[in-house]
Design an enzyme around this catalytic site. Structure first.
Site, PDB file in Angstrom:
ATOM      1  N   ASP A   8       0.853  -1.189   0.000  1.00 50.92           N
ATOM      2  CA  ASP A   8       0.000   0.000   0.000  1.00 50.92           C
ATOM      3  C   ASP A   8       0.886   1.235   0.000  1.00 50.92           C
ATOM      4  O   ASP A   8       1.759   1.383   0.871  1.00 50.92           O
ATOM      5  CB  ASP A   8      -0.902   0.015   1.238  1.00 50.92           C
ATOM      6  CG  ASP A   8      -1.986  -1.064   1.184  1.00 50.92           C
ATOM      7  OD1 ASP A   8      -2.001  -1.824   0.203  1.00 50.92           O
ATOM      8  OD2 ASP A   8      -2.796  -1.139   2.119  1.00 50.92           O
ATOM      9  N   ASP A 129     -15.205  -2.767  -1.580  1.00 46.28           N
ATOM     10  CA  ASP A 129     -14.822  -2.495  -0.200  1.00 46.28           C
ATOM     11  C   ASP A 129     -16.094  -2.196   0.588  1.00 46.28           C
ATOM     12  O   ASP A 129     -16.916  -1.382   0.153  1.00 46.28           O
ATOM     13  CB  ASP A 129     -13.878  -1.300  -0.126  1.00 46.28           C
ATOM     14  CG  ASP A 129     -12.684  -1.456  -1.062  1.00 46.28           C
ATOM     15  OD1 ASP A 129     -12.228  -2.601  -1.245  1.00 46.28           O
ATOM     16  OD2 ASP A 129     -12.217  -0.440  -1.609  1.00 46.28           O
TER      17      ASP A 129
END
Length: 240
Positions: A8, A129
Site C-alpha cells: 500500500d 470495499d
C-alpha cells in the site's frame, strides 16, 4: 489459492493503514520496489499494489514507485486506487501492469468497467470495499446504500477477471478476515473472489482455504510485515 502480498503506497512509502484511516498509517518500507523484490524472491506469484493517495485524489499519485516496481520485477502485479477513466487504465496496462482494480467507478460508472473488461480481457478486476455489507467508495471515505452481493452480481456478464472483497473494519486490524461474508460472496457469483482485510495468521489463511467457497486467493499486508505470517509457510499452505 494465490497469496497476494500487499504493498500500500502513501507519499511514496509502503505503509499499512488501520481500518482504512489515512491518519493511522505505519510506514514499513521507504523503498517499495525493494519490498516488492523481497516478496518476489520469497516465491510470491503476484503483487497487490494500492495507490492510497490516488484513491482519495481520484487520479494516480504514487505512479513513480509503481513504475519502479514494474521495472524491477516481472512478477504480475495488480493495482487499485485512483483509476477512474479509460485513459488511466490504458496507460497502466501499457506500462506492464497485469491487472487494474476498479473500485469507485464500479459504483459510479459501471459501464466503464464493462467497456474496459471487453477491451482488456483478463486485465480488469473490481474492488468491492464494504462496511457492514454496504459498499464504500473514494478511499473508503464515502459509504453508499449499495449491497456487496448486488454490486458483484451486476458484473456477472461483464467478463471481469476477479472481485477483490475487503471488509474495511477488519483491514489492518489483525482481527482475522470476515470468512463468512467472503464465502457467501464467492458462492453467490461465478467471478473469482479474492479475500482482503484482516488476514493476520496462518489459521486465517487456512480458514479461507477451507471456507466452502472457491476463493481465488487472499491478500495480506500488515501480518507479512510484522512477521505474524511467515511468507514461505503461507505459500506452502495455499499451494497444497
Amino acid at each position: 489459492m494465490i497469496l497476494y502480498p500487499a504493498i500500500d503506497l502513501k507519499d511514496g512509502n509502503a505503509v499499512r493503514l488501520y481500518k482504512g484511516e489515512m491518519d493511522q498509517a505505519t510506514v514499513f518500507n521507504d523503498n517499495p520496489a525493494a519490498q516488492a523484490m523481497e516478496f518476489v524472491n520469497a516465491g510470491c506469484e503476484w503483487l497487490h499494489l494500492v495507490d492510497l493517495n490516488g484513491a482519495f485524489a481520484g487520479e494516480p499519485v504514487n505512479a513513480a514507485p509503481v513504475e519502479e516496481i514494474l521495472a524491477q520485477t516481472k512478477t504480475p502485479a495488480q493495482l487499485g486506487g485512483g483509476i477512474r477513466d479509460m485513459a488511466t487504465i490504458e496507460r497502466w496496462l501499457s506500462k506492464g501492469l497485469a491487472r487494474v482494480i476498479l473500485g469507485t467507478v464500479a459504483v459510479e460508472n459501471p459501464d466503464l468497467v464493462r467497456q474496459a473488461a471487453r477491451a482488456f480481457p483478463g486485465k480488469v478486476a473490481v474492488g468491492i470495499d464494504a462496511r457492514n455489507g454496504r459498499v464504500a467508495t473514494k478511499g473508503w471515505a464515502e459509504e453508499t446504500d449499495v449491497m456487496v452481493t448486488d454490486l458483484a452480481r451486476s458484473f456477472e456478464d461483464a467478463g471481469v477477471a476477479a472481485i477483490i472483497y475487503t471488509d474495511i473494519n477488519r483491514d489492518g486490524a489483525m482481527q482475522g478476515p470476515n470468512v463468512e461474508a467472503t464465502a457467501a460472496l464467492a458462492n453467490a457469483v461465478s467471478i473469482p473472489v479474492i479475500a482482503s482485510g484482516g488476514v493476520s495468521s496462518l489459521d486465517d489463511l487456512r480458514a479461507l482455504k477451507n471456507c466452502g467457497a472457491p476463493l481465488n486467493g487472499a491478500i495480506s499486508g500488515r501480518a507479512l510485515y510484522d512477521g505474524a505470517i511467515d511468507l514461505k509457510d503461507a505459500l506452502s499452505l495455499l499451494r497444497d
